[in-house]
Scaffold this motif. Structure first.
Motif, PDB file in Angstrom:
ATOM      1  N   LEU A   3     -55.375  -8.150 -35.501  1.00 42.95           N
ATOM      2  CA  LEU A   3     -55.380  -9.455 -36.213  1.00 42.95           C
ATOM      3  C   LEU A   3     -53.836  -9.424 -36.911  1.00 42.95           C
ATOM      4  CD1 LEU A   3     -58.501  -9.075 -38.527  1.00 42.95           C
ATOM      5  CD2 LEU A   3     -58.301 -10.335 -36.177  1.00 42.95           C
ATOM      6  N   GLU A   4     -53.427 -10.651 -37.156  1.00 44.72           N
ATOM      7  CA  GLU A   4     -52.202 -10.809 -37.834  1.00 44.72           C
ATOM      8  C   GLU A   4     -52.513 -11.941 -38.965  1.00 44.72           C
ATOM      9  OE1 GLU A   4     -48.055 -11.092 -37.791  1.00 44.72           O
ATOM     10  OE2 GLU A   4     -49.177 -10.300 -36.249  1.00 44.72           O
ATOM     11  N   LEU A   5     -52.111 -11.278 -40.066  1.00 44.03           N
ATOM     12  CA  LEU A   5     -52.518 -12.013 -41.525  1.00 44.03           C
ATOM     13  C   LEU A   5     -51.283 -12.598 -41.736  1.00 44.03           C
ATOM     14  CD1 LEU A   5     -54.871 -11.756 -43.302  1.00 44.03           C
ATOM     15  CD2 LEU A   5     -53.851 -10.114 -44.427  1.00 44.03           C
ATOM     16  N   GLU A  23     -57.686  -3.796 -36.663  1.00 39.94           N
ATOM     17  CA  GLU A  23     -56.280  -3.369 -36.573  1.00 39.94           C
ATOM     18  C   GLU A  23     -55.359  -4.618 -37.232  1.00 39.94           C
ATOM     19  OE1 GLU A  23     -52.525  -2.752 -33.583  1.00 39.94           O
ATOM     20  OE2 GLU A  23     -54.591  -1.610 -33.166  1.00 39.94           O
ATOM     21  N   VAL A  24     -54.909  -4.308 -38.476  1.00 39.47           N
ATOM     22  CA  VAL A  24     -54.112  -5.579 -38.988  1.00 39.47           C
ATOM     23  C   VAL A  24     -52.834  -5.256 -39.037  1.00 39.47           C
ATOM     24  CG1 VAL A  24     -54.121  -6.814 -41.129  1.00 39.47           C
ATOM     25  CG2 VAL A  24     -56.490  -5.659 -40.507  1.00 39.47           C
ATOM     26  N   ASP A  25     -51.971  -6.247 -38.802  1.00 40.98           N
ATOM     27  CA  ASP A  25     -50.668  -6.547 -39.202  1.00 40.98           C
ATOM     28  C   ASP A  25     -50.390  -7.843 -39.867  1.00 40.98           C
ATOM     29  OD1 ASP A  25     -47.898  -5.650 -39.132  1.00 40.98           O
ATOM     30  OD2 ASP A  25     -47.708  -5.779 -36.879  1.00 40.98           O
ATOM     31  N   ARG A  49     -52.505 -10.510 -31.093  1.00 43.62           N
ATOM     32  CA  ARG A  49     -53.380 -10.295 -32.203  1.00 43.62           C
ATOM     33  C   ARG A  49     -54.081 -11.884 -32.470  1.00 43.62           C
ATOM     34  NH1 ARG A  49     -52.654  -6.104 -35.035  1.00 43.62           N
ATOM     35  NH2 ARG A  49     -50.663  -4.774 -34.540  1.00 43.62           N
ATOM     36  N   VAL A  50     -55.018 -12.021 -33.238  1.00 46.57           N
ATOM     37  CA  VAL A  50     -55.757 -13.362 -33.425  1.00 46.57           C
ATOM     38  C   VAL A  50     -55.238 -13.458 -34.941  1.00 46.57           C
ATOM     39  CG1 VAL A  50     -57.828 -14.219 -34.353  1.00 46.57           C
ATOM     40  CG2 VAL A  50     -58.047 -12.558 -32.423  1.00 46.57           C
ATOM     41  N   LEU A  51     -54.804 -14.799 -35.066  1.00 46.08           N
ATOM     42  CA  LEU A  51     -53.818 -15.171 -36.338  1.00 46.08           C
ATOM     43  C   LEU A  51     -54.872 -15.610 -37.212  1.00 46.08           C
ATOM     44  CD1 LEU A  51     -51.296 -15.601 -37.707  1.00 46.08           C
ATOM     45  CD2 LEU A  51     -51.472 -18.059 -36.667  1.00 46.08           C
ATOM     46  N   LEU A  52     -54.842 -14.990 -38.674  1.00 47.05           N
ATOM     47  CA  LEU A  52     -55.769 -15.532 -39.519  1.00 47.05           C
ATOM     48  C   LEU A  52     -54.597 -16.100 -40.644  1.00 47.05           C
ATOM     49  CD1 LEU A  52     -57.534 -13.430 -38.360  1.00 47.05           C
ATOM     50  CD2 LEU A  52     -58.294 -12.481 -40.569  1.00 47.05           C
ATOM     51  N   THR A  53     -55.183 -17.427 -40.978  1.00 49.92           N
ATOM     52  CA  THR A  53     -54.284 -18.208 -41.841  1.00 49.92           C
ATOM     53  C   THR A  53     -55.044 -19.347 -42.409  1.00 49.92           C
ATOM     54  OG1 THR A  53     -52.427 -19.751 -41.787  1.00 49.92           O
ATOM     55  CG2 THR A  53     -53.896 -20.086 -39.847  1.00 49.92           C
ATOM     56  N   GLN A  54     -54.344 -19.997 -43.460  1.00 47.43           N
ATOM     57  CA  GLN A  54     -54.753 -21.262 -44.211  1.00 47.43           C
ATOM     58  C   GLN A  54     -54.111 -22.590 -43.557  1.00 47.43           C
ATOM     59  OE1 GLN A  54     -55.982 -21.075 -48.518  1.00 47.43           O
ATOM     60  NE2 GLN A  54     -54.500 -19.322 -48.423  1.00 47.43           N
ATOM     61  N   ASP A  55     -53.410 -22.262 -42.853  1.00 48.10           N
ATOM     62  CA  ASP A  55     -52.384 -23.426 -42.308  1.00 48.10           C
ATOM     63  C   ASP A  55     -52.924 -24.210 -41.251  1.00 48.10           C
ATOM     64  OD1 ASP A  55     -50.358 -24.980 -41.264  1.00 48.10           O
ATOM     65  OD2 ASP A  55     -48.636 -23.223 -41.313  1.00 48.10           O
ATOM     66  N   HIS A  69     -55.076 -18.593 -25.565  1.00 49.54           N
ATOM     67  CA  HIS A  69     -54.393 -17.770 -26.692  1.00 49.54           C
ATOM     68  C   HIS A  69     -55.197 -16.573 -27.157  1.00 49.54           C
ATOM     69  CE1 HIS A  69     -56.409 -19.857 -29.678  1.00 49.54           C
ATOM     70  NE2 HIS A  69     -55.802 -21.038 -29.390  1.00 49.54           N
ATOM     71  N   LYS A  70     -55.037 -15.864 -27.926  1.00 51.23           N
ATOM     72  CA  LYS A  70     -55.770 -14.607 -28.494  1.00 51.23           C
ATOM     73  C   LYS A  70     -56.745 -15.022 -29.288  1.00 51.23           C
ATOM     74  CE  LYS A  70     -54.735 -11.271 -26.077  1.00 51.23           C
ATOM     75  NZ  LYS A  70     -55.761 -10.545 -25.190  1.00 51.23           N
ATOM     76  N   GLY A  71     -56.537 -16.101 -30.000  1.00 46.92           N
ATOM     77  CA  GLY A  71     -57.316 -16.475 -31.001  1.00 46.92           C
ATOM     78  C   GLY A  71     -56.816 -17.014 -32.342  1.00 46.92           C
ATOM     79  N   CYS A  72     -57.355 -17.897 -33.109  1.00 44.46           N
ATOM     80  CA  CYS A  72     -56.887 -18.308 -34.578  1.00 44.46           C
ATOM     81  C   CYS A  72     -57.998 -18.613 -35.401  1.00 44.46           C
ATOM     82  CB  CYS A  72     -55.802 -19.592 -34.461  1.00 44.46           C
ATOM     83  SG  CYS A  72     -55.241 -20.001 -35.854  1.00 44.46           S
ATOM     84  N   ILE A  73     -57.958 -18.015 -36.687  1.00 43.01           N
ATOM     85  CA  ILE A  73     -59.138 -18.513 -37.680  1.00 43.01           C
ATOM     86  C   ILE A  73     -58.493 -19.024 -38.614  1.00 43.01           C
ATOM     87  CG2 ILE A  73     -61.019 -17.635 -38.750  1.00 43.01           C
ATOM     88  CD1 ILE A  73     -61.169 -15.167 -36.829  1.00 43.01           C
ATOM     89  N   ILE A  74     -58.777 -20.255 -39.009  1.00 35.77           N
ATOM     90  CA  ILE A  74     -58.260 -20.848 -40.236  1.00 35.77           C
ATOM     91  C   ILE A  74     -59.305 -20.958 -41.304  1.00 35.77           C
ATOM     92  CG2 ILE A  74     -57.128 -23.250 -40.884  1.00 35.77           C
ATOM     93  CD1 ILE A  74     -56.574 -23.324 -37.571  1.00 35.77           C
TER      94      ILE A  74
END
Length: 117
Positions: A3-5, A23-25, A49-55, A69-74
């Motif tokens: 994951l990418e925070l 695994e978080v970065d 990495r799967v991107l975690l965001t509020q954007d 892509h790897k993924g995105c969770i908003i």
């Protein structure tokens, strides 16, 4: 899953997400804090990495097409208090679907979770 925070999420989530097996970065640790969305996106994708965001800009499926892509969770909340946001993130990331959602665009709110494949 890696994951990418993004910087708009509380970094105190890192230990809790790691305890769930991720695994978080962070955007900050990669030197991308304050960078344009496309730079943040590329950084997450290059690291797998799967991107975690509020954007909500990452909801644009024309630019960030699911399956490419790897993924995105908003994460979107009607009343985004820090505690409610942390609870939502940990709840969603505890679901088995979150661990198998690579390549998907996910929008999670306090009402529902939508997955675009």
């Amino acid at each position: 899953m890696k994951l990418e925070l993004e910087e708009n999420l509380p970094y105190r989530l890192i230990l809790s997400l790691e305890a769930l097996g991720f695994e978080v970065d962070t955007v900050e640790s990669e030197g991308l804090k304050g960078c344009p969305d496309l730079d943040v996106w590329r950084g997450a994708q290059e690291d797998g990495r799967v991107l975690l965001t509020q954007d909500t800009d990452f909801c644009d499926t024309r630019t960030y097409a699911p399956g490419t892509h790897k993924g995105c969770i908003i994460f979107r909340l009607g009343n985004p208090t820090r505690i409610a946001l942390i609870q939502l993130i940990l709840s969603v990331m505890s679901m088995d679907e979150a661990k198998s959602g690579s390549g998907c665009a996910v929008v999670a709110s306090d009402l529902k979770v939508r997955v675009r494949r």
